[in-house]
Every structure is written in structure tokens, then in C-alpha cells.
Design an enzyme around this catalytic site. Structure first.
Site, mmCIF file in Angstrom:
data_model
loop_
_atom_site.group_PDB
_atom_site.id
_atom_site.type_symbol
_atom_site.label_atom_id
_atom_site.label_comp_id
_atom_site.label_asym_id
_atom_site.label_seq_id
_atom_site.Cartn_x
_atom_site.Cartn_y
_atom_site.Cartn_z
ATOM 1 N N GLU A 4 7.285 -1.548 10.627
ATOM 2 C CA GLU A 4 8.999 -0.803 11.379
ATOM 3 C C GLU A 4 9.126 -1.190 12.076
ATOM 4 O OE1 GLU A 4 6.595 0.563 9.487
ATOM 5 O OE2 GLU A 4 6.898 1.675 7.730
ATOM 6 N N ALA A 30 9.852 -0.958 1.723
ATOM 7 C CA ALA A 30 11.046 -0.617 1.235
ATOM 8 C C ALA A 30 11.881 -1.748 1.607
ATOM 9 C CB ALA A 30 11.227 0.365 2.233
ATOM 10 N N GLY A 42 6.808 0.823 3.516
ATOM 11 C CA GLY A 42 6.370 0.995 1.723
ATOM 12 C C GLY A 42 5.711 1.159 1.054
ATOM 13 N N GLU A 88 2.297 2.807 2.312
ATOM 14 C CA GLU A 88 2.159 4.162 2.781
ATOM 15 C C GLU A 88 1.989 4.149 0.945
ATOM 16 O OE1 GLU A 88 6.287 3.810 4.611
ATOM 17 O OE2 GLU A 88 5.876 5.433 6.116
HETATM 18 N N1 CO8 Z 1 13.103 -5.807 0.938
HETATM 19 C C1 CO8 Z 1 13.670 -6.295 0.741
HETATM 20 N N2 CO8 Z 1 13.076 -8.259 -0.217
HETATM 21 C C2 CO8 Z 1 12.272 -8.122 0.110
HETATM 22 C C3 CO8 Z 1 10.753 -7.719 1.041
HETATM 23 C C4 CO8 Z 1 11.856 -6.688 1.747
HETATM 24 N N3 CO8 Z 1 10.574 -5.529 1.917
HETATM 25 N N4 CO8 Z 1 10.031 -8.238 0.906
HETATM 26 C C5 CO8 Z 1 10.144 -9.298 0.488
HETATM 27 N N5 CO8 Z 1 11.249 -9.047 0.124
HETATM 28 C C6 CO8 Z 1 12.185 -10.701 -1.014
HETATM 29 C C7 CO8 Z 1 12.725 -11.268 0.480
HETATM 30 O O1 CO8 Z 1 13.698 -11.196 0.399
HETATM 31 C C8 CO8 Z 1 12.623 -12.744 -1.024
HETATM 32 O O2 CO8 Z 1 13.881 -12.573 -1.393
HETATM 33 P P1 CO8 Z 1 14.833 -13.964 -2.265
HETATM 34 O O3 CO8 Z 1 13.860 -14.705 -2.540
HETATM 35 O O4 CO8 Z 1 15.435 -13.310 -2.818
HETATM 36 O O5 CO8 Z 1 15.080 -14.541 -0.761
HETATM 37 C C9 CO8 Z 1 11.300 -12.340 -1.421
HETATM 38 O O6 CO8 Z 1 11.305 -11.384 -1.708
HETATM 39 C C10 CO8 Z 1 10.144 -13.193 -1.259
HETATM 40 O O7 CO8 Z 1 10.295 -12.828 -0.041
HETATM 41 P P2 CO8 Z 1 10.078 -14.031 1.038
HETATM 42 O O8 CO8 Z 1 10.392 -15.099 0.615
HETATM 43 O O9 CO8 Z 1 10.090 -13.998 2.237
HETATM 44 O O10 CO8 Z 1 8.380 -14.423 0.851
HETATM 45 P P3 CO8 Z 1 7.142 -14.910 1.549
HETATM 46 O O11 CO8 Z 1 5.875 -15.245 0.467
HETATM 47 O O12 CO8 Z 1 7.616 -15.943 2.901
HETATM 48 O O13 CO8 Z 1 6.811 -13.382 2.818
HETATM 49 C C11 CO8 Z 1 6.027 -11.042 3.308
HETATM 50 C C12 CO8 Z 1 6.338 -12.583 2.867
HETATM 51 C C13 CO8 Z 1 5.808 -11.726 4.737
HETATM 52 C C14 CO8 Z 1 5.993 -9.898 3.231
HETATM 53 C C15 CO8 Z 1 7.681 -11.463 3.979
HETATM 54 O O14 CO8 Z 1 8.445 -11.729 2.590
HETATM 55 C C16 CO8 Z 1 8.314 -10.234 4.511
HETATM 56 O O15 CO8 Z 1 7.779 -10.289 5.343
HETATM 57 N N6 CO8 Z 1 8.996 -8.813 3.869
HETATM 58 C C17 CO8 Z 1 9.482 -7.333 4.248
HETATM 59 C C18 CO8 Z 1 8.144 -7.178 4.668
HETATM 60 C C19 CO8 Z 1 8.336 -5.627 5.534
HETATM 61 O O16 CO8 Z 1 8.813 -5.704 6.592
HETATM 62 N N7 CO8 Z 1 8.295 -4.884 4.658
HETATM 63 C C20 CO8 Z 1 8.733 -3.233 5.670
HETATM 64 C C21 CO8 Z 1 9.581 -2.879 5.416
HETATM 65 S S1 CO8 Z 1 10.249 -1.111 6.232
HETATM 66 C C22 CO8 Z 1 9.219 -0.703 5.610
HETATM 67 O O17 CO8 Z 1 8.919 0.133 4.419
HETATM 68 C C23 CO8 Z 1 10.255 1.157 5.932
HETATM 69 C C24 CO8 Z 1 9.414 2.257 4.802
HETATM 70 C C25 CO8 Z 1 10.136 3.733 5.332
HETATM 71 C C26 CO8 Z 1 11.070 3.830 4.659
HETATM 72 C C27 CO8 Z 1 12.291 4.981 5.307
HETATM 73 C C28 CO8 Z 1 13.343 4.864 4.732
HETATM 74 C C29 CO8 Z 1 14.521 5.604 5.872
#
Ligand code: CO8
Length: 264
Positions: free
Chosen positions: A131, A63, A108, A111
Site C-alpha cells: 500500500e 483490493a 487486502g 489482510e
Molecule cells: N486490483 C485490480 N486488478 C488487479 C489487481 C488488483 N489488486 N492485481 C492484479 N490485477 C489484475 C491486473 O490488472 C491484470 O488485469 P488485466 O489482465 O485486465 O490487465 C490481471 O489481474 C493479471 O495481473 P498482472 O498481469 O499484473 O499479473 P502479473 O503476474 O504480471 O503480476 C502481480 C502479478 C505482481 C500480483 C500484479 O498484478 C500486482 O502487482 N498486482 C497488484 C498487487 C497490489 O498492489 N495489491 C495491493 C492493492 S492495495 C490493497 O489491497 C489495499 C487493501 C486495503 C484497502 C482499503 C481501502 C480504503
């Protein structure tokens, strides 16, 4: 349509989450677009769906953390419900959905994959429920579906540690059914979808409903669900022609042909 693309190739439909600049993260707009695309699928003509992510790096990286970062309690709950409603729609979608997981399937994203009927992935796929490291619980069904898929003990370990796992470990614990190279993944998903689409549609739908509904109840209630869906197949063209085709080979094996099921 917006962040979600849809293309039907005969009886197989391919849905692509297309927000590669954010690794296909699910913000409200992506969820709305996914909902709209699901609503537009012609389930009379299309018999199996493939769900994948755009690009070669990510299925869905979760998400959208930016959007979630300022939510109030009530907004957080509402966002969780929005995702859950759509993922439940996928889970109970009348035709099977295959997740072709082409990279990150985090939070997400994992999920979303778990709401599909079948999961296959590329060798660069990474799975996890990060999360707890972000200060939240999984919110789009992760605590429920992960435990059902891989067992409570493994699900708790993954959720509590927030540790990511690679494709080979996801395969080992039964989170995915098979692992392909990146190039092979989508063709393999489409090929599997085509095989499913070539079988009797009423029966395939009945199988999906029987398995899904049966998992929620006792075995005694489950077999009653199956009996009803089994009975529903009879007198259909597909049942009559499917069985007649088999019986024809008793007279002459050369007479057996591929049945063109008609969904009626
Ligand atoms: N949300 C928003 N933006 C994201 C997300 C995300 N989950 N993942 C990646 N991005 C964006 C980055 O911010 C980045 O944007 P920008 O270029 O503008 O800085 C772009 O995508 C590329 O990402 P990275 O530069 O970080 O790429 P890397 O190859 O270095 O890293 C990763 C890849 C490891 C996947 C890293 O991006 C990361 O850790 N992302 C977050 C992953 C995460 O924690 N996901 C879980 C989120 S929580 C969730 O999903 C809860 C679901 C239930 C919700 C319920 C709501 C109440």
C-alpha cells in the site's frame, strides 16, 4: 454465488474466491459475495472452513486498485470499513477458518489471510503490504493484525518498505505455519480441517473465542474468559463422552474408540 464459491464436504466447508482474471482481487462485489457466503454457512453441520483462491497463481492480489483509484476520502473510509467488517466476521466466526494461500497474498489478500485462524501456503506464495507504494495505508486491518502476528518491528519493516516476501520468509517470520507444494496445499488444508472437525465442536469454538478474546485483554482478564468457556463445556454430551471414553481404557485399552462428538 458470483465471485465466491462454497462447497461443504461433510463437516468441512471450502470457500473459494473466484475472480482469477483479476488474480482474485477484492472489489465491492467480491466482498459482498464473501459476506453472503459466510452468512449461508451452516455452522451446526460444518465445523471448520478452508478459504482459498481460484487458479494456481493467486490467493488474493489485494483490493481492486481500479475500483479504489477514484474514491473520495469518505468513500475510501467506507470501503475500508466494508472490508474490515467482513474480515472481523471471519476472525470471530464461530468455527475455525484455515487460509490455504495458493499464490499472491498482497495488500487486502494478506489482510484477508490474517483474519483467518491458521495460515498455510504453497511454495509459490508471495506476501506483502504494497500500500505505501500506492499512496495509501493498509486499510483492511493490515497495520493491526500484521503487528500482532509477527511483532511490531517486522510489521513496520514490511509495511514501510512495501516489500514482498516469498513463502520461505513468511514461514520464517511466523506469518504462515507451513509451506506445501501447490498440489499438496488444498489436500493438506482439508486434512487439517477434518482433524479439527473431528474434535469436540463446543470445545473448539471455546478455544477460538478464548484465544481471540484473551489476546485483547490482560492475562488476569484472559484467564477469567478461559474459566467461563472451560466451565461451559461441562455437562455437555461431548465432555461427558470424551472423558468417559478415556477412562474406559483403564479397564480395557481395546475399549477406547474414536468419539463421535455431537456438538451438544
Ligand atoms: N486490483 C485490480 N486488478 C488487479 C489487481 C488488483 N489488486 N492485481 C492484479 N490485477 C489484475 C491486473 O490488472 C491484470 O488485469 P488485466 O489482465 O485486465 O490487465 C490481471 O489481474 C493479471 O495481473 P498482472 O498481469 O499484473 O499479473 P502479473 O503476474 O504480471 O503480476 C502481480 C502479478 C505482481 C500480483 C500484479 O498484478 C500486482 O502487482 N498486482 C497488484 C498487487 C497490489 O498492489 N495489491 C495491493 C492493492 S492495495 C490493497 O489491497 C489495499 C487493501 C486495503 C484497502 C482499503 C481501502 C480504503
Amino acid at each position: 454465488m458470483g465471485f465466491v464459491e462454497y462447497e461443504a464436504e461433510g463437516a468441512v466447508g471450502v470457500i473459494t474466491i473466484n475472480r482469477p482474471q483479476a488474480l482474485n482481487a477484492l472489489n465491492s462485489q467480491v466482498l459482498d459475495d464473501l459476506d453472503a457466503v459466510l452468512g449461508a454457512v451452516d455452522t451446526a453441520a460444518v465445523r471448520c472452513l478452508v478459504l482459498t483462491g481460484a487458479g494456481d497463481k493467486s490467493f488474493v492480489a489485494g483490493a481492486d486498485i481500479g475500483e479504489m483509484s477514484t474514491l473520495t476520502k469518505a468513500e475510501g473510509e467506507a470501503f475500508g470499513k466494508k472490508g474490515n467488517d467482513i474480515f472481523l466476521k471471519i476472525e470471530s466466526f464461530p468455527i475455525p477458518v484455515i487460509a490455504a494461500i495458493n499464490g499472491f497474498a498482497l495488500g487486502g489478500g494478506n489482510e484477508l489471510a490474517m483474519s483467518c485462524d491458521i495460515r498455510i501456503c504453497s511454495d509459490n506464495a508471495v506476501f506483502g503490504q504494497p500500500e505505501a507504494g500506492l499512496g495509501i495505508t493498509p486499510g483492511f486491518g493490515g497495520t493491526q493484525r500484521l503487528a500482532r502476528l509477527v511483532g511490531a518491528g517486522m510489521a513496520k519493516q514490511l509495511v514501510y518498505t512495501a516489500r514482498n516476501i516469498k513463502a520461505d520468509e513468511a514461514y520464517r517470520i511466523g506469518l504462515v505455519n507451513s509451506v506445501y507444494t501447490q498440489e499438496e496445499l488444498l489436500p493438506a488444508a482439508k486434512k487439517m480441517a477434518a482433524v479439527i472437525a473431528s474434535n469436540a465442536p463446543i470445545a473448539v469454538r471455546g478455544c477460538k473465542k478464548a484465544i481471540n478474546d484473551g489476546l485483547q485483554v490482560s492475562i488476569e482478564e484472559g484467564v477469567v474468559i478461559e474459566e467461563k468457556l472451560f466451565g461451559d463445556c461441562f455437562e455437555s454430551y461431548d465432555q461427558q463422552e470424551g472423558m468417559a471414553n478415556f477412562l474406559r481404557k483403564k479397564d480395557d485399552p481395546a475399549k477406547v474408540k474414536h468419539v463421535e462428538f455431537k456438538n451438544r
